[in-house]
Motif scaffolding. Structure first.
Motif, PDB file in Angstrom:
ATOM      1  N   ASN A 146      14.528  54.017 -22.862  1.00 47.23           N
ATOM      2  CA  ASN A 146      15.191  54.641 -21.719  1.00 47.23           C
ATOM      3  C   ASN A 146      16.527  55.228 -22.166  1.00 47.23           C
ATOM      4  N   ASP A 149      19.832  58.663 -16.993  1.00 48.47           N
ATOM      5  CA  ASP A 149      19.634  59.722 -16.003  1.00 48.47           C
ATOM      6  C   ASP A 149      20.328  61.007 -16.444  1.00 48.47           C
ATOM      7  N   GLY A 201       6.009  62.493 -13.043  1.00 49.23           N
ATOM      8  CA  GLY A 201       6.580  62.086 -11.773  1.00 49.23           C
ATOM      9  C   GLY A 201       7.608  60.977 -11.947  1.00 49.23           C
ATOM     10  N   GLY A 202       8.321  60.693 -10.878  1.00 48.99           N
ATOM     11  CA  GLY A 202       9.341  59.659 -10.939  1.00 48.99           C
ATOM     12  C   GLY A 202       8.793  58.296 -11.301  1.00 48.99           C
ATOM     13  N   ASP A 203       7.507  58.049 -11.024  1.00 46.02           N
ATOM     14  CA  ASP A 203       6.861  56.780 -11.359  1.00 46.02           C
ATOM     15  C   ASP A 203       6.092  56.865 -12.678  1.00 46.02           C
ATOM     16  N   ARG A 222      16.711  66.802 -11.623  1.00 49.34           N
ATOM     17  CA  ARG A 222      17.443  65.547 -11.734  1.00 49.34           C
ATOM     18  C   ARG A 222      16.424  64.434 -11.980  1.00 49.34           C
ATOM     19  N   GLY A 223      16.616  63.659 -13.047  1.00 46.53           N
ATOM     20  CA  GLY A 223      15.650  62.615 -13.333  1.00 46.53           C
ATOM     21  C   GLY A 223      16.114  61.664 -14.420  1.00 46.53           C
ATOM     22  N   ASN A 224      15.158  60.905 -14.945  1.00 45.29           N
ATOM     23  CA  ASN A 224      15.429  59.903 -15.975  1.00 45.29           C
ATOM     24  C   ASN A 224      14.679  60.278 -17.248  1.00 45.29           C
ATOM     25  N   ARG A 235      11.241  61.916 -16.227  1.00 45.01           N
ATOM     26  CA  ARG A 235      10.666  61.448 -14.956  1.00 45.01           C
ATOM     27  C   ARG A 235      11.445  62.074 -13.810  1.00 45.01           C
ATOM     28  N   ALA A 236      10.758  62.844 -12.981  1.00 45.05           N
ATOM     29  CA  ALA A 236      11.422  63.528 -11.873  1.00 45.05           C
ATOM     30  C   ALA A 236      10.401  63.864 -10.798  1.00 45.05           C
ATOM     31  N   GLU A 237      10.862  63.968  -9.563  1.00 45.45           N
ATOM     32  CA  GLU A 237       9.985  64.311  -8.456  1.00 45.45           C
ATOM     33  C   GLU A 237      10.107  65.797  -8.108  1.00 45.45           C
ATOM     34  N   ASP A 240      12.473  67.151  -5.529  1.00 45.32           N
ATOM     35  CA  ASP A 240      13.896  67.227  -5.829  1.00 45.32           C
ATOM     36  C   ASP A 240      14.261  68.404  -6.744  1.00 45.32           C
TER      37      ASP A 240
END
Length: 246
Positions: A146, A149, A201-203, A222-224, A235-237, A240
């Motif tokens: 990881n 963000d 995706g965010g998940d 915007r994500g991780n 990872r982002a949706e 957003d």
């Protein structure tokens, strides 16, 4: 046509123009040709060269590693010493992902034949149909790192064309092709000024139709960010995502 200085006059149905007018026309044509060549040369040399990308079309090599399916099919190949590994994204020929070809081998040690596709340290394999075979061996156990963000700007592309099958493989002229590739299972990626991010995706789920409306446009995401081998995974949706006006 009239040359006031020489008192010459030319009409279109005459076999040839007077000498003075002919000289004027000849000089004008020479000047225009020189100008056209100069402009063409300036445009050629002003262009930025494409980044080197390669697709070893139908040049098959043998590979062995662990089959990974999430977020997108990939072959994990360990390095000597066992602490590091390379991660090769897998795709099928044409505008298709490799999921149907490899899903039954998830988590297993396999051998396969494939054609390399690579650009800027990111590597992909176009898997030769029917070449994936299970092998004896201990599968690699890896974990994503990881990196935190981020907020980044870039363009969504299909990773296969961008990495080497087409060059440059991006911008609005490539939009329709990228949309078909992503719809067919090619992993979507976000190209930014500082690198290439696989987009999920965010998940952590794979993204397909959710991103098609954003392909070929400059967007802010915007994500991780996580790292797996050479791959940066964002990872982002899609809900957003934000279009960036120029």
């Amino acid at each position: 046509m009239h040359d006031a200085d020489n008192g010459e006059f030319y009409i279109g149905y005459a076999p040839r123009p007077p000498r003075g007018i002919a000289r004027t026309i000849f000089r004008s044509v020479i000047v225009l040709n020189v100008f056209a060549v100069a402009v063409a040369g300036l445009l050629v040399f002003a262009q930025q060269p494409f980044e080197r990308s390669v697709f070893e079309f139908q040049q098959y090599r043998d590979f062995r590693g662990t089959m990974e399916m999430k977020p997108y099919p990939a072959l994990l190949i360990g390095h000597p010493g066992g602490k590091e590994y390379s991660r090769y994204l897998l795709v099928a020929p044409g505008k298709h992902g490799a999921e149907a070809e490899v899903r039954s081998f998830e988590g297993k040690t396999v051998s396969l034949r494939g054609s390399l596709i690579y650009r800027g340290g990111q590597t992909m394999l176009e898997v030769a149909p029917g070449s994936v075979k299970e092998q004896l061996g201990v599968p690699l156990e890896v974990a994503e790192m990881n990196l935190g963000d981020v907020v980044v700007r870039g363009e969504i592309v299909d990773s296969k064309c961008y990495l080497g099958v087409m060059n440059p493989g991006q911008t609005k002229v490539h939009r329709d092709c990228a949309a078909r590739c992503i719809s067919g299972g090619i992993p979507p990626a976000l190209v930014t000024s500082d690198g290439l991010y696989l987009l999920v995706g965010g998940d952590g789920r794979p993204l397909r139709s959710e991103v098609l409306e954003w392909v070929g446009e400059t967007i802010e995401v915007r994500g991780n960010v996580r790292r797996s081998g050479e791959s940066l995974i964002l990872r982002a949706e899609p809900a957003d995502f934000r279009r960036v006006s120029h």
